[in-house]
Design a protein around this motif. Structure first.
Motif, PDB file in Angstrom:
ATOM      1  N   MET A 107      20.643  14.443  20.034  1.00  0.00           N
ATOM      2  CA  MET A 107      21.673  14.966  20.913  1.00  0.00           C
ATOM      3  C   MET A 107      21.814  16.451  20.664  1.00  0.00           C
ATOM      4  SD  MET A 107      25.656  13.823  21.199  1.00  0.00           S
ATOM      5  CE  MET A 107      25.248  12.238  21.821  1.00  0.00           C
ATOM      6  N   LYS A 108      20.958  17.276  21.284  1.00  0.00           N
ATOM      7  CA  LYS A 108      20.913  18.710  21.034  1.00  0.00           C
ATOM      8  C   LYS A 108      21.219  19.522  22.286  1.00  0.00           C
ATOM      9  CE  LYS A 108      19.887  18.128  16.776  1.00  0.00           C
ATOM     10  NZ  LYS A 108      20.902  18.383  15.748  1.00  0.00           N
ATOM     11  N   ARG A 109      21.847  18.878  23.306  1.00  0.00           N
ATOM     12  CA  ARG A 109      22.126  19.593  24.550  1.00  0.00           C
ATOM     13  C   ARG A 109      23.557  20.085  24.513  1.00  0.00           C
ATOM     14  NH1 ARG A 109      22.214  15.374  27.505  1.00  0.00           N
ATOM     15  NH2 ARG A 109      21.717  13.991  25.814  1.00  0.00           N
ATOM     16  N   TYR A 110      23.744  21.323  24.035  1.00  0.00           N
ATOM     17  CA  TYR A 110      25.080  21.863  23.867  1.00  0.00           C
ATOM     18  C   TYR A 110      25.727  22.164  25.213  1.00  0.00           C
ATOM     19  CZ  TYR A 110      24.200  22.415  18.930  1.00  0.00           C
ATOM     20  OH  TYR A 110      23.930  22.172  17.613  1.00  0.00           O
ATOM     21  N   ILE A 111      27.032  22.021  25.267  1.00  0.00           N
ATOM     22  CA  ILE A 111      27.800  22.368  26.470  1.00  0.00           C
ATOM     23  C   ILE A 111      28.224  23.826  26.367  1.00  0.00           C
ATOM     24  CG2 ILE A 111      29.888  21.871  27.765  1.00  0.00           C
ATOM     25  CD1 ILE A 111      29.784  19.093  26.764  1.00  0.00           C
ATOM     26  N   VAL A 133      21.308   0.159  14.436  1.00  0.00           N
ATOM     27  CA  VAL A 133      21.747   0.606  13.108  1.00  0.00           C
ATOM     28  C   VAL A 133      20.677   0.192  12.109  1.00  0.00           C
ATOM     29  CG1 VAL A 133      23.517   0.490  11.325  1.00  0.00           C
ATOM     30  CG2 VAL A 133      24.169   0.293  13.731  1.00  0.00           C
ATOM     31  N   ASN A 134      20.220   1.133  11.304  1.00  0.00           N
ATOM     32  CA  ASN A 134      19.211   0.853  10.287  1.00  0.00           C
ATOM     33  C   ASN A 134      19.859   0.697   8.920  1.00  0.00           C
ATOM     34  OD1 ASN A 134      16.969   0.978  12.068  1.00  0.00           O
ATOM     35  ND2 ASN A 134      17.045   3.215  12.011  1.00  0.00           N
ATOM     36  N   HIS A 153      22.769   8.233  11.702  1.00  0.00           N
ATOM     37  CA  HIS A 153      21.822   8.159  12.819  1.00  0.00           C
ATOM     38  C   HIS A 153      21.989   6.818  13.530  1.00  0.00           C
ATOM     39  CE1 HIS A 153      19.979  11.002   9.922  1.00  0.00           C
ATOM     40  NE2 HIS A 153      19.630  11.672  11.010  1.00  0.00           N
ATOM     41  N   ILE A 154      23.023   6.705  14.337  1.00  0.00           N
ATOM     42  CA  ILE A 154      23.332   5.455  15.025  1.00  0.00           C
ATOM     43  C   ILE A 154      23.256   5.657  16.531  1.00  0.00           C
ATOM     44  CG2 ILE A 154      25.198   3.833  15.555  1.00  0.00           C
ATOM     45  CD1 ILE A 154      26.085   3.965  12.724  1.00  0.00           C
ATOM     46  N   LEU A 155      22.612   4.709  17.202  1.00  0.00           N
ATOM     47  CA  LEU A 155      22.620   4.699  18.661  1.00  0.00           C
ATOM     48  C   LEU A 155      23.788   3.843  19.136  1.00  0.00           C
ATOM     49  CD1 LEU A 155      18.836   4.278  19.580  1.00  0.00           C
ATOM     50  CD2 LEU A 155      20.181   6.380  19.470  1.00  0.00           C
ATOM     51  N   ASP A 215      20.300   9.249  22.189  1.00  0.00           N
ATOM     52  CA  ASP A 215      20.450  10.228  21.109  1.00  0.00           C
ATOM     53  C   ASP A 215      21.369   9.647  20.037  1.00  0.00           C
ATOM     54  OD1 ASP A 215      18.853  12.091  22.336  1.00  0.00           O
ATOM     55  OD2 ASP A 215      20.517  13.109  23.329  1.00  0.00           O
ATOM     56  N   SER A 216      21.006   9.799  18.788  1.00  0.00           N
ATOM     57  CA  SER A 216      21.801   9.248  17.696  1.00  0.00           C
ATOM     58  C   SER A 216      23.066  10.071  17.483  1.00  0.00           C
ATOM     59  CB  SER A 216      20.981   9.190  16.412  1.00  0.00           C
ATOM     60  OG  SER A 216      20.630  10.489  15.985  1.00  0.00           O
TER      61      SER A 216
END
Length: 378
Positions: free
Chosen positions: A1-5, A46-47, A95-97, A128-129
């Protein structure tokens, strides 16, 4: 999740322009909503890191996906989302979806505050996690840009590993006593037996002075030699422990085990087992010797002060080396289980284990008379 607003206003402006174009071209009305909310929240992936022991006794880890995921509660009034049933320990919360739905096409945003506390807003995507290692703010903005609702999402996880054996120190008087044992020891001694071994539902056992295994089926009034599938010379002669518990697959049947040491076995304990059937048409039972195969590296090591217990559907053994061994196959193999350890601070391993009627595991140290109760987190 790297799409900044960069700004939420761009989203609102774009939405407004699209709505305007559609209205002018198609002469259709487009409705926008100012009210919104998160209507559904669940975890999708979840891992979990699992710690285990290799056949060589070395620690090892592997990762698996958690198959049974908890249900989340959405408190609309307080703006909280949480799970009452905790995830097992060892889960990677960073790192959870997640799957999140909103009312009236509300735009879902995840807040990652900077070190100064300033908002850092990212669009939510189911692919995105999300970092839930600490409570995370999630916002849902109205589709027309007229405000937002904020939720604090908390993902609860067990602090102790699920299935870990935990101990609490108890008073000596709390230890479940076995008044019947003293009575049977007296009965066996009066009948000339060398050593009382144990008693099941309807049968009691003792060793004779000649080293044969004797059984009493009439409350100790008479004793006779019990049936063995191998020579009696293979019976244990010292550090003998006995266990009897209801056999889960047959009614009126006990699963019984005798474990001990003998001079013939230099490294492993001697093990015998028996299905004692008490039904009206049951066949006569005999003790079966569990021979140690050369390929079996998971034998129960020879040691003193052996004690057995039936706990959580499996057989536990402990002795003077201070290690808890678990048998999942009725005494053929014995393995250590991650999280199954004795209490810290034991002064010696001259100990005995037993379970009570509620299934709790109890431990007593015979040297200092300390008592412990064991339980696991499920």
């Amino acid at each position: 999740m790297k799409r900044y607003i960069y700004t939420l206003c761009l989203l609102v402006l774009g939405t407004t322009l699209i709505t305007s174009c559609l209205s002018s071209d198609d002469d259709n009305e487009t409705t926008t909503y100012k009210d919104t909310a998160i209507t559904a929240f669940s975890l999708s992936t979840v891992n979990q890191t699992i710690h285990t022991t290799t056949s060589a006794g070395e620690d090892s880890t592997y990762t698996k996906t958690v198959s049974s995921l908890p249900v989340f509660t959405i408190d609309q009034y307080q703006g909280k989302i949480y799970n009452t049933d905790s995830l097992p320990s060892g889960c990677d919360l960073s790192h959870i979806l997640a799957s999140i739905s909103s009312k009236n096409n509300g735009v879902i945003i995840v807040n990652y505050p900077t070190s100064t506390g300033a908002d850092s807003l990212l669009y939510y995507s189911s692919t995105d996690s999300i970092d839930f290692s600490k409570p995370r703010e999630i916002r849902v903005y109205a589709y027309n840009g007229d405000g937002y609702r904020s939720y604090t999402v908390t993902v609860n996880v067990h602090q102790s590993e699920t299935g870990t054996l935990l101990w609490e120190k108890k008073q000596t008087a709390d230890y479940p006593t076995d008044d019947d044992k003293a009575r049977w020891e007296a009965l066996a001694a009066s009948a000339g037996m060398k050593q009382f071994i144990g008693v099941g539902t309807k049968e009691a056992y003792a060793l004779s002075n000649e080293g044969t295994l004797m059984v009493s089926k009439d409350e100790g009034q008479t004793w006779e030699q019990d049936l063995l599938d191998e020579d009696a010379s293979l019976l244990p002669t010292a550090n003998i422990a006995f266990l009897s518990f209801p056999f889960r697959y047959n009614l009126d049947t006990d699963y019984q085990m005798i474990v001990g040491t003998s001079e013939d076995d230099s490294n492993a304990c001697t093990i015998w087992r028996k299905l004692a059937e008490y039904g009206e048409r049951s066949m006569t039972s005999k003790w079966a010797y569990v021979a140690l195969q050369s390929s079996n590296n998971y034998y129960l090591p020879k040691q003193e002060h052996i004690s057995l217990a039936y706990f959580k559907g499996n057989i536990l053994a402990v002795g003077s080396n201070g290690i808890i061994y678990v048998s999942y196959d009725q005494g053929i193999t014995w393995k250590t289980k991650n999280g199954y350890t004795l209490p810290d601070g034991l002064t010696s391993y001259n100990i005995s284990m037993k379970t009570d009627n509620q299934g709790s595991l109890w431990l007593v140290n015979h040297d200092d008379h300390e008592v412990w109760r064991g339980y696991t987190i499920e």
